[in-house]
Write a protein that holds these residues in place. Structure first.
Motif, PDB file in Angstrom:
ATOM      1  N   GLN A 132       0.847  -1.194   0.000  1.00 25.00           N
ATOM      2  CA  GLN A 132       0.000   0.000   0.000  1.00 25.00           C
ATOM      3  C   GLN A 132       0.881   1.241   0.000  1.00 25.00           C
ATOM      4  O   GLN A 132       0.590   2.225  -0.670  1.00 25.00           O
ATOM      5  CB  GLN A 132      -0.884   0.023   1.248  1.00 25.00           C
ATOM      6  N   GLN A 133       1.957   1.176   0.769  1.00 21.89           N
ATOM      7  CA  GLN A 133       2.872   2.315   0.830  1.00 21.89           C
ATOM      8  C   GLN A 133       3.696   2.421  -0.453  1.00 21.89           C
ATOM      9  O   GLN A 133       3.898   3.507  -0.978  1.00 21.89           O
ATOM     10  CB  GLN A 133       3.794   2.193   2.054  1.00 21.89           C
ATOM     11  N   ARG A 136       1.625   4.049  -3.074  1.00 14.37           N
ATOM     12  CA  ARG A 136       0.956   5.329  -2.771  1.00 14.37           C
ATOM     13  C   ARG A 136       0.941   6.244  -3.975  1.00 14.37           C
ATOM     14  O   ARG A 136       1.935   6.362  -4.689  1.00 14.37           O
ATOM     15  CB  ARG A 136       1.666   6.031  -1.612  1.00 14.37           C
ATOM     16  N   PRO A 137      -0.178   6.934  -4.196  1.00 13.98           N
ATOM     17  CA  PRO A 137      -0.310   7.711  -5.430  1.00 13.98           C
ATOM     18  C   PRO A 137       0.354   9.083  -5.365  1.00 13.98           C
ATOM     19  O   PRO A 137       0.314   9.815  -6.344  1.00 13.98           O
ATOM     20  CB  PRO A 137      -1.826   7.858  -5.576  1.00 13.98           C
ATOM     21  N   ASP A 138       0.935   9.451  -4.236  1.00  8.55           N
ATOM     22  CA  ASP A 138       1.558  10.778  -4.175  1.00  8.55           C
ATOM     23  C   ASP A 138       3.082  10.657  -4.076  1.00  8.55           C
ATOM     24  O   ASP A 138       3.641   9.568  -4.229  1.00  8.55           O
ATOM     25  CB  ASP A 138       0.987  11.593  -3.004  1.00  8.55           C
ATOM     26  N   MET A 148       7.399  10.881 -10.226  1.00  8.18           N
ATOM     27  CA  MET A 148       7.019  12.284 -10.177  1.00  8.18           C
ATOM     28  C   MET A 148       8.253  13.174 -10.212  1.00  8.18           C
ATOM     29  O   MET A 148       8.221  14.271 -10.767  1.00  8.18           O
ATOM     30  CB  MET A 148       6.171  12.563  -8.936  1.00  8.18           C
ATOM     31  N   GLU A 153       3.442  11.775 -14.765  1.00  8.67           N
ATOM     32  CA  GLU A 153       2.198  11.741 -14.013  1.00  8.67           C
ATOM     33  C   GLU A 153       2.241  10.545 -13.065  1.00  8.67           C
ATOM     34  O   GLU A 153       2.673   9.462 -13.458  1.00  8.67           O
ATOM     35  CB  GLU A 153       1.019  11.564 -14.969  1.00  8.67           C
ATOM     36  N   PRO A 154       1.789  10.704 -11.820  1.00 12.37           N
ATOM     37  CA  PRO A 154       1.760   9.538 -10.937  1.00 12.37           C
ATOM     38  C   PRO A 154       0.760   8.494 -11.450  1.00 12.37           C
ATOM     39  O   PRO A 154      -0.263   8.846 -12.026  1.00 12.37           O
ATOM     40  CB  PRO A 154       1.299  10.106  -9.600  1.00 12.37           C
ATOM     41  N   SER A 159      -5.509   2.815  -7.322  1.00 11.09           N
ATOM     42  CA  SER A 159      -6.707   3.642  -7.431  1.00 11.09           C
ATOM     43  C   SER A 159      -7.252   3.698  -8.851  1.00 11.09           C
ATOM     44  O   SER A 159      -8.363   4.158  -9.070  1.00 11.09           O
ATOM     45  CB  SER A 159      -6.434   5.047  -6.909  1.00 11.09           C
ATOM     46  N   PRO A 161      -8.840   1.698 -11.769  1.00  9.51           N
ATOM     47  CA  PRO A 161      -9.421   0.361 -11.943  1.00  9.51           C
ATOM     48  C   PRO A 161      -8.777  -0.441 -13.074  1.00  9.51           C
ATOM     49  O   PRO A 161      -8.862  -1.673 -13.088  1.00  9.51           O
ATOM     50  CB  PRO A 161     -10.889   0.633 -12.247  1.00  9.51           C
ATOM     51  N   ASP A 245      -8.216  -0.863  -2.364  1.00 10.41           N
ATOM     52  CA  ASP A 245      -9.203   0.098  -1.898  1.00 10.41           C
ATOM     53  C   ASP A 245     -10.566  -0.583  -1.872  1.00 10.41           C
ATOM     54  O   ASP A 245     -10.901  -1.342  -2.774  1.00 10.41           O
ATOM     55  CB  ASP A 245      -9.282   1.294  -2.854  1.00 10.41           C
TER      56      ASP A 245
END
Lengths: 303, 470
Positions: A132-133, A136-138, A148, A153-154, A159, A161, A245
């Motif tokens: 999950q870490q 991460r999307p950021d 990034m 683009e991330p 997240s 589908p 998610d």
């Protein structure tokens, strides 16, 4: 003679009694109960569930989410063994006979052997939270951070589908490969060295060494791996439930049969319906087991 | 040698293949019917001081959901207060984050505890409990004299919505203790420092988003992308504001086409625009804690949430952050409901299982909880608003709780709520999934609503799912 036979039976029984009873109480009996619960409207709290026959099974055929879960399991059934075995074979080959002279592993193979096995040691829940870490999307994601920084683009690994299923598959392959490297290494070790040496003297390169010698002699082990991984693909649950998610989302894009069973039982409190899903999953798994045993029935090569 | 048992690879695999399936199925076991205890009859005579006829020598087992509010309020506020009137009752306090896992087997086994705070993500389904007659009818509690004043009934000391929302099958059986007030949350300090104004209309809201985005200081808006229920909440509240309360009533009642009304279309389109233009980067993959922490770190200006937010974030909020909340802005001048309309809903739901050993004790415990002192101390401790009327009076409330309380007072009777979410859990999951897609731009507003309508129709036509009306 008769006495001896009797004593022997007693001896065997004394060893088997405990495991067989445990198996009956904790495996066989819940099975039978699940078949019964599947034909009730039990919602988990009442002590007297109502019998509704096959209604749950009829309902199940129209359950869009469950069938989506089945297709995900089916995709995993094909893709997980494929990727894992190919990668594991490749690594095992390099570690054992991929060296310059063809009979030893590449440099540092002892070290890699240990490293490859690491993911296997971690609990599935730990792996799920870890990834999950990683996903991460950021900027704090291990994969998206560098992306990034490079101005890209991330990627919504979990997240988006369209991507999430592949992320799940990736994590499962990552975790499984180590074990099969060890399994294949063991298989390779049992192949007599002189076969490789003989082939080399005849001028075989690494590629033909792999396809003409290693793979055919390892076929038996590969089949075992295929069956194990197939089972893993059919009953995958924890990684999906913990990592993705909305437990199998986003938008049902990663859900699997076991997740739907759990969701219906412990979130919707439809234990009867969940048991019906469980019964269907049982038949899928048994079907797979029978099929794989039939297909792999083949003479083994003796050496 | 020939009669030695031989385990070959094939046989071993055959056995091994069956083991994992067993794991999936073994989870549940058939319930065993037990003779029902006749605990519902009061063991001792009732009196003004003991309106439910609770036996003073019976222990009382309490289970608290150890979530956002923790469990200290029960141990240090409610239970001592209960003890002050009933010193001989032994309280067995328990807390868990996994209500279902711990307590569902107790129900199936016929010996549930006496009071349950059935809350959190792993709460038990009220519908299933009600359907099976597991919930004690709490009408007696409503009609009992209140803890503080023997001349006032409990019924008159709490918000009406508690009774409305706690009624299942015509029997009041769930006590929502906390008044969750939903809105858009921001930092009053950040808004003051930057000269940003709380928007009253949707156009002002869009303009504010644009200003914040252009300022480059932070992103304008975010929500818990992993949990899209945080976003469908303002979407539905906005639809109710535009089209009137009946929008939500029809949705709750599973009316045909309830999801595809014009008000819903307008609201879905409006929020999809926010999703396309003003979301903080990565929102879709972040959860509530991550987005709320991003707000505390001044990376994003606004997010939709409920009044539990301030307490949930207490460890990461800067001292001068000053949480504030504003209601959904006016979409047009002709919205059916006026500015200030709020979604407020009693939550943190307490139940008394009807088949417990001491349901009278359970009701007495709830009566103590609903006293002004218990509710006031609770509000102060966990920075939130309780459903007990006037319990917050004269208390020192934190900025966020004060802001939410003021918004609630301003809203007057313009309050909306929806119940489909707890009535029809499968619909909830579908709306979550679809809302995530809507905000990510994967589905257009019309298709979004049609998809949800389809699921709602499916549930309507499924005879195995119990239907509710409001």
């Amino acid at each position: 003679m008769l006495f001896n036979r009797y004593r022997r039976g007693l001896f065997i029984t004394s060893f088997l009694a405990a495991p067989v009873i445990l198996y009956l109480v904790y495996v066989i009996s819940p099975y039978i109960q699940a078949f019964y619960i599947a034909m009730t409207d039990w919602r988990g709290v009442t002590a007297t569930p109502g019998f509704i026959g096959l209604e749950n099974f009829v309902r199940l055929f129209g359950d869009r989410v469950f069938w989506k879960a089945v297709t995900h399991n089916a995709a995993l059934l094909v893709l997980l063994p494929l990727f894992t075995i190919v990668i594991a074979l490749f690594f095992a080959f390099l570690l054992n006979v991929g060296g310059a002279r063809g009979v030893t592993g590449i440099r540092g193979s002892q070290f890699y052997r240990v490293v490859f096995f690491f993911p296997q040691v971690l609990a599935v829940a730990v792996v799920a939270v870890l990834f999950q870490q990683v996903f991460r999307p950021d900027g704090s994601g291990m994969l998206n951070g560098p992306l990034m920084a490079l101005g890209a683009e991330p990627i919504g690994f979990l997240s988006n589908p369209n991507v999430a299923f592949w992320s799940v598959l990736g994590v499962m392959v990552w975790q499984a490969v180590g074990f099969y490297v060890v399994l294949f290494s063991a298989g390779l070790a049992s192949i007599p060295r002189d076969m490789f040496e003989a082939a080399q003297i005849d001028g075989a390169g690494r590629l033909s060494l792999f396809f003409r010698i290693t793979l055919p002699l390892l076929w038996d082990t590969v089949q075992v791996a295929w069956v194990y991984l197939g089972i893993l693909a059919l009953d995958v649950f924890a990684i999906v439930w913990v990592m993705t998610d909305q437990h199998g989302g986003p938008d049902w894009s990663t859900t699997v049969m076991a997740a739907e069973i759990y969701r219906n039982a412990f979130q919707y409190f439809r234990f009867g319906y969940a048991s019906a899903l469980g019964v269907v999953m049982f038949f899928f798994t048994v079907g797979f087991a029978i099929l794989s045993l039939r297909l792999s029935r083949r003479e083994r090569i003796e050496y | 040698m020939s009669d030695t048992p031989h385990i070959n690879r094939r046989g071993f695999l055959r056995g091994a293949a069956l083991v994992p399936v067993a794991g999936a199925l073994a989870a549940c076991a058939t319930p065993a019917a037990k003779p029902t205890a006749s605990a519902s009859a009061a063991p001792v005579a009732t009196s003004a001081a003991n309106p439910f006829g609770m036996a003073e020598n019976k222990p009382l087992e309490v289970w608290i959901f150890d979530g956002g509010f923790g469990q200290d309020y029960a141990k240090n506020i409610h239970q001592p207060l209960f003890k002050s009137k009933h010193p001989n009752v032994e309280i067995k306090h328990n807390a868990t984050k996994e209500i279902t896992k711990v307590l569902q087997p107790r129900f199936a086994g016929g010996n549930p505890p006496d009071v349950i705070d059935n809350s959190g993500a792993n709460a038990m389904d009220f519908g299933a409990l009600a359907q099976d007659g597991q919930l004690q009818d709490l009408t007696a509690l409503l009609d009992a004299p209140s803890w503080d004043d023997p001349n006032t009934k409990v019924r008159d000391t709490i918000d009406q919505a508690v009774i409305e929302l706690g009624t299942y099958d015509g029997a009041f059986s769930v006590v929502g203790y906390v008044n969750y007030i939903h809105g858009i949350w921001y930092s009053q300090k950040v808004f003051k420092d930057n000269g940003w104004e709380v928007p009253k209309t949707w156009d002002e809201f869009l303009a504010l988003c644009e200003t914040i985005k252009k300022s480059g200081k932070m992103a304008a808006f975010t929500y818990a992308g992993k949990h899209p229920q945080y976003l469908y909440e303002p979407l539905l509240t906005m639809a109710a504001k535009i089209g009137g309360n009946e929008v939500l009533v029809n949705i709750d009642n599973l009316e045909d086409g309830a999801w595809t009304t014009d008000a819903m279309k307008t609201a879905a389109t409006a929020w999809a625009e926010i999703g396309a233009k003003y979301l903080m980067e990565g929102t879709a993959g972040l959860d509530h804690v991550q987005t709320q922490t991003a707000q505390n770190k001044l990376k994003v200006a606004m997010l939709p949430c409920g009044s539990w937010l301030e307490n949930e974030q207490k460890t990461t909020t800067p001292a001068d952050f000053e949480y504030g909340m504003f209601p959904i802005p006016d979409f047009t001048g002709s919205d059916k409901m006026p500015y200030g309309t709020l979604h407020s809903q009693p939550s943190e739901n307490f139940i008394v299982p009807s088949k417990s050993a001491n349901p009278q004790g359970g009701m007495e415990y709830l009566r103590a909880m609903l006293s002004k002192k218990a509710a006031g101390d609770f509000s102060e401790l966990v920075k939130t608003v309780s459903v007990v009327k006037g319990a917050g009076e004269g208390r020192e409330l934190s900025p966020g709780a004060a802001s939410a309380t003021k918004a609630l007072t301003d809203a007057g009777t313009n309050l909306v709520y929806y119940r489909w979410r707890t009535w029809y859990l499968p619909l909830d999951d579908e709306v979550k999934a679809a809302t995530g897609e809507l905000m990510a731009g994967g589905v257009k507003p019309e298709a979004y609503l049609e998809r949800i309508q389809k699921k709602a129709d499916e549930i309507k036509n499924d005879s195995s799912i119990k239907k509710y009306k409001r």
